[in-house]
Enzyme design. Structure first.
Site, mmCIF file in Angstrom:
data_model
loop_
_atom_site.group_PDB
_atom_site.id
_atom_site.type_symbol
_atom_site.label_atom_id
_atom_site.label_comp_id
_atom_site.label_asym_id
_atom_site.label_seq_id
_atom_site.Cartn_x
_atom_site.Cartn_y
_atom_site.Cartn_z
ATOM 1 N N GLY A 157 1.003 -1.383 0.569
ATOM 2 C CA GLY A 157 -0.496 -0.026 0.204
ATOM 3 C C GLY A 157 1.241 1.615 0.165
ATOM 4 O O GLY A 157 0.045 2.391 0.367
ATOM 5 N N TYR A 158 2.381 1.508 -0.188
ATOM 6 C CA TYR A 158 2.881 2.736 0.155
ATOM 7 C C TYR A 158 2.559 3.169 -1.242
ATOM 8 O O TYR A 158 2.784 2.575 -2.182
ATOM 9 C CB TYR A 158 4.449 2.499 0.119
ATOM 10 C CG TYR A 158 4.894 1.862 2.129
ATOM 11 C CD1 TYR A 158 3.633 2.177 3.204
ATOM 12 C CD2 TYR A 158 5.730 0.969 2.013
ATOM 13 C CE1 TYR A 158 3.746 1.375 4.226
ATOM 14 C CE2 TYR A 158 6.102 0.604 3.679
ATOM 15 C CZ TYR A 158 5.057 1.188 4.993
ATOM 16 O OH TYR A 158 5.063 1.135 5.869
ATOM 17 N N SER A 159 2.549 4.697 -1.184
ATOM 18 C CA SER A 159 2.702 4.920 -2.858
ATOM 19 C C SER A 159 2.152 4.154 -3.637
ATOM 20 O O SER A 159 2.198 4.100 -4.240
ATOM 21 C CB SER A 159 4.388 5.616 -2.590
ATOM 22 O OG SER A 159 3.978 6.903 -1.816
#
Length: 362
Positions: A87-89
């Site tokens: 889910g990071y960036s």
């Protein structure tokens, strides 16, 4: 349940971990084993939430070129441990990290961790099998060294989650499992579930832990120690608050990181007493504040604090902290002003679907 995980899986997809090559390693970096595995990690882990397309999660993340610069410098320092998440960036953190590593190091010389939870289906069997394939594709690898559940899932039965994670280990897609930011009883129950079914257990806990937030010392950390689970905390520098004598800084992140504001700003007055002591001790020892804060982590039994870095020199400071050892009097001096805090990290329910940023200051 066996004492050690079979990294190769039933199909033999992953060969045994590569032999250490001491001649090529940094003279200053130190290494240790993760949980009960043979996975050897540097005592500094690079937090990759700093990498990714700006605006997809945070405004201050690094582009592909800047990411490679930080990753390359980390490798030069002997750091081999990198922590990202699906889910990071919007997945671009994994993409940028994967490309940077592929250009600069062989796969068997690094330890890559990613996470699952902030996605459709959370920790359901279907979601876990779908998301691991997405992470592997974005990272450009056919296995992860460590796969971490990002939070506890209140909607999926524990047995379903733990069996799906075990499937990944058996298939050779994952070498070891980890968990992040949950209540002690939840982690304990998940571990018992794995044990009772003969499934792979968690070997690492990525919890919220630093001099300004020590609530996990009550239950979660003692459980981890009892179960030989390695601590790899996130936010060891409290979003920069333990790196400077002032609460705020004139940086894009300090001005725009509303998650950090939500985590820490409400206790600024009481926590500044600890910040002042970190500064005082750093001045006395002739080192940087962040080195005192990280030395405290290792003194508390942490295996590898996860240090986010938007500039390569921040990793120099982190690596240099390994030369700092705190005595019992210094540890007591740093800890004495601490007062109980509200829980930040563990959640009481699943957030609405699509929400990735928790604790955001409104």
């Amino acid at each position: 349940m066996p004492d050690r995980l079979d990294f190769r899986g039933k199909n033999g997809k992953i060969e045994e971990a590569a032999k250490k090559n001491e001649q090529e390693r940094s003279l200053t970096m130190e290494y240790t084993k993760l949980g009960k595995t043979e996975i050897e990690v540097s005592k500094v882990c690079v937090g990759c939430m700093s990498f990714g397309k700006a605006g997809t999660m945070h405004d201050w993340t690094l582009d592909e070129t800047a990411t490679e610069s930080v990753v390359k410098h980390a490798l030069d320092l002997g750091i081999n441990f990198f922590d990202t998440a699906n889910g990071y960036s919007a997945g671009t953190s994994e993409e940028y990290l994967g490309k940077a590593l592929k250009k600069n190091v062989s796969r068997d010389r690094v330890v890559i961790a990613s996470k699952v939870y902030f996605n459709p289906g959370r920790l359901s069997k279907e979601a876990i099998h779908r998301e691991i394939d997405g992470s592997l594709k974005r990272l450009g690898t056919d296995y992860l060294d460590l796969y971490i559940i990002h939070r506890f899932d209140y909607e999926t039965p524990m047995e379903e989650t733990m069996e799906a994670l075990n499937d990944l280990v058996q298939a050779g897609k994952v070498r070891a499992l980890g968990a992040s930011a949950m209540y002690g009883y939840q982690f304990y129950n998940l571990q018992l579930c794995a044990r009772d079914h003969g499934w792979a257990r968690f070997e690492a806990m990525e919890n919220h832990y630093n001099l300004l937030y020590r609530e996990d010392e009550r239950e979660l950390i003692p459980i981890c120690r009892q179960m030989d689970v390695s601590l790899i905390p996130y936010s060891p520098l409290a979003a920069g608050h333990l790196t400077r004598p002032e609460w705020t800084a004139d940086t894009l992140r300090s001005k725009t990181d509303r998650v950090a504001m939500g985590k820490y700003d409400r206790t600024e007055e009481q926590d500044m007493q600890i910040v002042a002591r970190v500064h005082e001790l750093a001045e006395k020892r002739g080192v940087k504040m962040q080195q005192i804060a990280l030395a405290w982590q290792w003194a508390k039994g942490v295996v590898s604090p996860i240090v986010g870095a938007t500039k390569a020199r921040y990793l120099d400071d982190a690596a240099g902290a390994l030369d700092v050892t705190l005595n019992s009097e210094e540890i007591a001096f740093l800890e004495e002003p601490y007062l109980p805090h509200r829980i930040v990290g563990a959640i009481d329910r699943n957030p609405p679907q699509g929400v990735v940023l928790l604790d955001e200051k409104k």
